[in-house]
Design an enzyme around this catalytic site. Structure first.
Site, PDB file in Angstrom:
ATOM      1  N   LYS A  14       0.852  -1.286   0.046  1.00 61.82           N
ATOM      2  CA  LYS A  14       0.122  -0.057  -0.045  1.00 61.82           C
ATOM      3  C   LYS A  14       0.776   1.198   0.071  1.00 61.82           C
ATOM      4  CE  LYS A  14      -2.452  -1.146   3.686  1.00 61.82           C
ATOM      5  NZ  LYS A  14      -1.909  -2.490   3.829  1.00 61.82           N
ATOM      6  N   ARG A  89      -9.699   0.441   9.073  1.00 59.54           N
ATOM      7  CA  ARG A  89      -9.280  -0.810   9.104  1.00 59.54           C
ATOM      8  C   ARG A  89     -10.342  -1.854  10.183  1.00 59.54           C
ATOM      9  NH1 ARG A  89      -3.479  -0.280   9.005  1.00 59.54           N
ATOM     10  NH2 ARG A  89      -2.246  -1.360   9.780  1.00 59.54           N
ATOM     11  N   ARG A 128      11.777  -6.450   4.544  1.00 56.86           N
ATOM     12  CA  ARG A 128      11.294  -4.892   4.440  1.00 56.86           C
ATOM     13  C   ARG A 128      12.538  -4.079   5.309  1.00 56.86           C
ATOM     14  NH1 ARG A 128       5.680  -1.998   4.707  1.00 56.86           N
ATOM     15  NH2 ARG A 128       5.625  -2.805   6.787  1.00 56.86           N
ATOM     16  N   ARG A 161      11.507  -2.228  10.848  1.00 56.41           N
ATOM     17  CA  ARG A 161      10.334  -1.867  11.706  1.00 56.41           C
ATOM     18  C   ARG A 161      10.056  -2.906  12.990  1.00 56.41           C
ATOM     19  NH1 ARG A 161       5.132   0.021   8.183  1.00 56.41           N
ATOM     20  NH2 ARG A 161       4.297  -1.127  10.036  1.00 56.41           N
ATOM     21  N   ARG A 172      -0.182  -9.467  12.900  1.00 57.01           N
ATOM     22  CA  ARG A 172      -0.688  -8.323  12.090  1.00 57.01           C
ATOM     23  C   ARG A 172      -1.596  -8.899  10.882  1.00 57.01           C
ATOM     24  NH1 ARG A 172       4.221  -5.496  10.111  1.00 57.01           N
ATOM     25  NH2 ARG A 172       2.810  -4.076   9.088  1.00 57.01           N
TER      26      ARG A 172
HETATM   27  P1  AMP Z   1       0.667   0.416   9.122  1.00 55.11           P
HETATM   28  O1  AMP Z   1       1.794   1.044   8.730  1.00 55.11           O
HETATM   29  O2  AMP Z   1      -0.617   0.528   8.327  1.00 55.11           O
HETATM   30  O3  AMP Z   1       1.045  -0.930   8.740  1.00 55.11           O
HETATM   31  O4  AMP Z   1       0.301   0.415  10.627  1.00 55.11           O
HETATM   32  C1  AMP Z   1       1.121   0.059  11.524  1.00 55.11           C
HETATM   33  C2  AMP Z   1       0.303  -0.185  12.767  1.00 55.11           C
HETATM   34  O5  AMP Z   1      -0.456   1.186  13.283  1.00 55.11           O
HETATM   35  C3  AMP Z   1      -0.871  -1.068  12.786  1.00 55.11           C
HETATM   36  O6  AMP Z   1      -0.305  -2.354  12.907  1.00 55.11           O
HETATM   37  C4  AMP Z   1      -1.678  -0.868  13.940  1.00 55.11           C
HETATM   38  O7  AMP Z   1      -1.236  -0.760  15.374  1.00 55.11           O
HETATM   39  C5  AMP Z   1      -1.500   1.043  13.795  1.00 55.11           C
HETATM   40  N1  AMP Z   1      -2.828   1.380  12.852  1.00 55.11           N
HETATM   41  C6  AMP Z   1      -2.304   1.970  11.405  1.00 55.11           C
HETATM   42  N2  AMP Z   1      -3.550   2.206  11.126  1.00 55.11           N
HETATM   43  C7  AMP Z   1      -4.537   1.900  12.050  1.00 55.11           C
HETATM   44  C8  AMP Z   1      -5.911   1.875  11.792  1.00 55.11           C
HETATM   45  N3  AMP Z   1      -6.612   2.642  10.835  1.00 55.11           N
HETATM   46  N4  AMP Z   1      -6.703   1.535  12.852  1.00 55.11           N
HETATM   47  C9  AMP Z   1      -6.409   0.916  14.020  1.00 55.11           C
HETATM   48  N5  AMP Z   1      -4.625   0.716  14.215  1.00 55.11           N
HETATM   49  C10 AMP Z   1      -4.031   1.306  12.977  1.00 55.11           C
END
Ligand code: AMP
Length: 214
Positions: A14, A89, A128, A161, A172
Site C-alpha cells: 500500500k 481498518r 522490508r 520496523r 498483524r
Molecule cells: P501500518 O503502517 O498501516 O501497517 O500500521 C502500523 C500499525 O499502526 C498497525 O499495526 C496498527 O497498530 C496501527 N494502525 C495504523 N492504522 C490503523 C488503523 N486505521 N486502525 C487501527 N490501528 C492502526
C-alpha cells in the site's frame, strides 16, 4: 473533496503504491500508520498510548484513529484529493468515516483492494528495510540496497520496523483477517471496490491501479 482508499493486508504494498499515485495523480497520501509512527517518535500523548498496540501488532482504538484522520482532513491541502492508506481498518472506522465524509458532502469514490498471497506477504514484510534518513523502502530479498544496511539515495542507515519482526507479522496478518478483511464485502456492496493485482512488481501494481483510477 475526493477520497479513495487503499485496502490490503500489511505488506501488500500500500505504501509503495500510494507514493507513486501521489506523485502521478496528485493525491495527498494519508497513512494512519505513518501518522502514528511520527507520534510515537515525538512521544506525544497519542504516540505513547498507541505504541503498546503497535508493538503487539494490534489495532489502535478506533476513537484515537478517527481523531487523527479528522484532524488531517481538516488541515486540507492544495487539491482536496485524499488517498487513505491503512485506514479504515475496522467496520466501525468505515462507518464513522462515511459519516465524516457525508458532513463534507463527500463519499469514498473508489476502494483499491491489493491482492497478494499470504506467503508473499510474510516474505515481503520480513525483508522490508526502511531508511532512517529519507524513508525510502527496500527489501533485502527483492529490492536490495547496493550496500548492505545503507540507503542508495541518501546514505542513511536502514532499519527494520519493530512490527516487521516475524511474531508480530503473523499477528498483524491475523488481525487483518479478523478485523479488516470484512471491509472488502462492505465496499463491494457499495459498488466502489476495485481489485488490483499486487502479486508482481510494484511498477506492475501501480500501472494496474492507475489504469482503473477514475
Ligand atoms: P501500518 O503502517 O498501516 O501497517 O500500521 C502500523 C500499525 O499502526 C498497525 O499495526 C496498527 O497498530 C496501527 N494502525 C495504523 N492504522 C490503523 C488503523 N486505521 N486502525 C487501527 N490501528 C492502526
Amino acid at each position: 473533496m475526493k477520497a479513495i482508499v487503499l485496502l490490503g493486508a500489511p505488506g501488500a504494498g500500500k505504501g509503495t503504491l500510494a507514493e507513486a499515485v501521489r506523485d502521478q495523480a496528485g493525491f495527498q497520501h494519508i497513512s494512519t500508520g505513518d501518522i502514528l509512527r511520527a507520534a510515537v517518535r515525538d512521544q506525544t500523548p497519542t504516540g505513547l498510548e498507541a505504541k503498546k498496540f503497535m508493538d503487539a501488532g494490534e489495532l489502535v482504538p478506533d476513537s484515537v484513529i478517527m481523531r487523527l484522520v479528522e484532524e488531517r482532513i481538516a488541515q486540507g491541502g492544495p487539491e482536496d484529493k485524499f488517498m487513505f492508506d491503512g485506514f479504515p481498518r475496522t467496520l466501525a472506522q468505515a462507518e464513522m468515516f462515511d459519516a465524516t465524509l457525508a458532513k463534507l458532502d463527500a463519499s469514498v469514490s473508489q476502494v483499491f483492494l491489493l491482492e497478494v498471497s499470504p506467503e508473499a506477504i510474510v516474505k515481503r514484510l520480513g525483508g522490508r528495510r526502511i531508511c532512517r534518513g529519507c524513508g525510502a523502502v527496500y527489501n533485502i530479498a527483492f529490492i536490495p540496497p547496493k550496500q548492505d544496511g545503507v540507503c542508495d539515495s541518501c546514505g542513511g542507515e536502514l532499519y527494520q520496523r519493530d512490527d516487521d519482526k516475524e511474531a508480530t507479522v503473523l499477528n498483524r496478518l491475523e488481525v487483518y483477517n479478523r478485523q479488516t478483511a470484512s471491509l472488502v464485502d462492505f465496499y463491494d456492496k457499495k459498488g466502489v471496490l476495485v481489485r488490483v493485482n499486487a502479486a508482481g512488481t510494484p511498477q506492475e501494481a501501480v500501472r494496474d491501479m492507475l489504469s482503473k483510477l477514475r
